[in-house]
Motif scaffolding. Sequence first.
Motif, mmCIF file in Angstrom:
data_model
loop_
_atom_site.group_PDB
_atom_site.id
_atom_site.type_symbol
_atom_site.label_atom_id
_atom_site.label_comp_id
_atom_site.label_asym_id
_atom_site.label_seq_id
_atom_site.Cartn_x
_atom_site.Cartn_y
_atom_site.Cartn_z
ATOM 1 N N TYR A 2 -9.457 -3.064 -6.447
ATOM 2 C CA TYR A 2 -10.210 -3.144 -5.743
ATOM 3 C C TYR A 2 -10.150 -2.393 -4.870
ATOM 4 O O TYR A 2 -8.685 -1.450 -4.325
ATOM 5 C CB TYR A 2 -10.479 -4.185 -4.679
ATOM 6 C CG TYR A 2 -11.118 -5.758 -6.034
ATOM 7 C CD1 TYR A 2 -10.454 -6.349 -6.661
ATOM 8 C CD2 TYR A 2 -12.719 -5.904 -5.995
ATOM 9 C CE1 TYR A 2 -11.238 -7.581 -7.160
ATOM 10 C CE2 TYR A 2 -13.506 -6.623 -6.467
ATOM 11 C CZ TYR A 2 -12.470 -7.696 -7.240
ATOM 12 O OH TYR A 2 -12.794 -8.180 -8.108
ATOM 13 N N LEU A 3 -10.747 -1.744 -3.997
ATOM 14 C CA LEU A 3 -10.996 -0.478 -2.938
ATOM 15 C C LEU A 3 -12.303 -0.765 -2.267
ATOM 16 O O LEU A 3 -12.800 -1.449 -1.823
ATOM 17 C CB LEU A 3 -12.147 0.803 -3.239
ATOM 18 C CG LEU A 3 -12.155 2.091 -2.353
ATOM 19 C CD1 LEU A 3 -11.032 2.139 -2.180
ATOM 20 C CD2 LEU A 3 -12.533 3.188 -2.932
ATOM 21 N N LYS A 13 -13.493 -0.057 -8.264
ATOM 22 C CA LYS A 13 -13.043 0.965 -8.329
ATOM 23 C C LYS A 13 -13.571 1.346 -9.253
ATOM 24 O O LYS A 13 -14.269 2.194 -9.527
ATOM 25 C CB LYS A 13 -11.225 1.054 -8.432
ATOM 26 C CG LYS A 13 -10.659 1.061 -7.238
ATOM 27 C CD LYS A 13 -9.571 1.110 -8.126
ATOM 28 C CE LYS A 13 -8.125 0.692 -6.842
ATOM 29 N NZ LYS A 13 -6.607 1.471 -6.988
ATOM 30 N N CYS A 59 -22.420 2.957 -5.745
ATOM 31 C CA CYS A 59 -21.350 2.078 -6.862
ATOM 32 C C CYS A 59 -22.274 1.866 -7.619
ATOM 33 O O CYS A 59 -23.582 0.941 -7.051
ATOM 34 C CB CYS A 59 -21.012 1.605 -5.954
ATOM 35 S SG CYS A 59 -19.441 1.647 -4.835
ATOM 36 N N SER A 81 -8.227 5.305 -3.494
ATOM 37 C CA SER A 81 -8.421 4.918 -4.859
ATOM 38 C C SER A 81 -7.717 4.926 -5.908
ATOM 39 O O SER A 81 -7.785 4.655 -7.065
ATOM 40 C CB SER A 81 -9.462 5.746 -4.716
ATOM 41 O OG SER A 81 -9.680 7.395 -5.005
#
Length: 87
Positions: A2-3, A13, A59, A81
Amino acid sequence: MYLHLGNDILVRKSAVLAVFDLDNSSQSHLTRAFLRKAEQDGRLVNAAGAELPKSFVLCAEGAGQTVYLSQLNASTLLKRSEGLGLE
């Protein structure tokens, strides 16, 4: 993996398509129109909270796309990231 985009907002991500610097990219009328349309369609999420947004993240989610405003710099999101695990 995850970011973290800010204000407890996490995205996968693998779902991140692009990260844009808001100061540079918002000078284009096309970018402003894109962000306005995303807001009208309910696809804009303010992860910056009360802070001034410095970047936005595009996204892929399901069949559509979501745009997240973030108070973090695009370079900071890039560094996050590149890390492993939960940032």
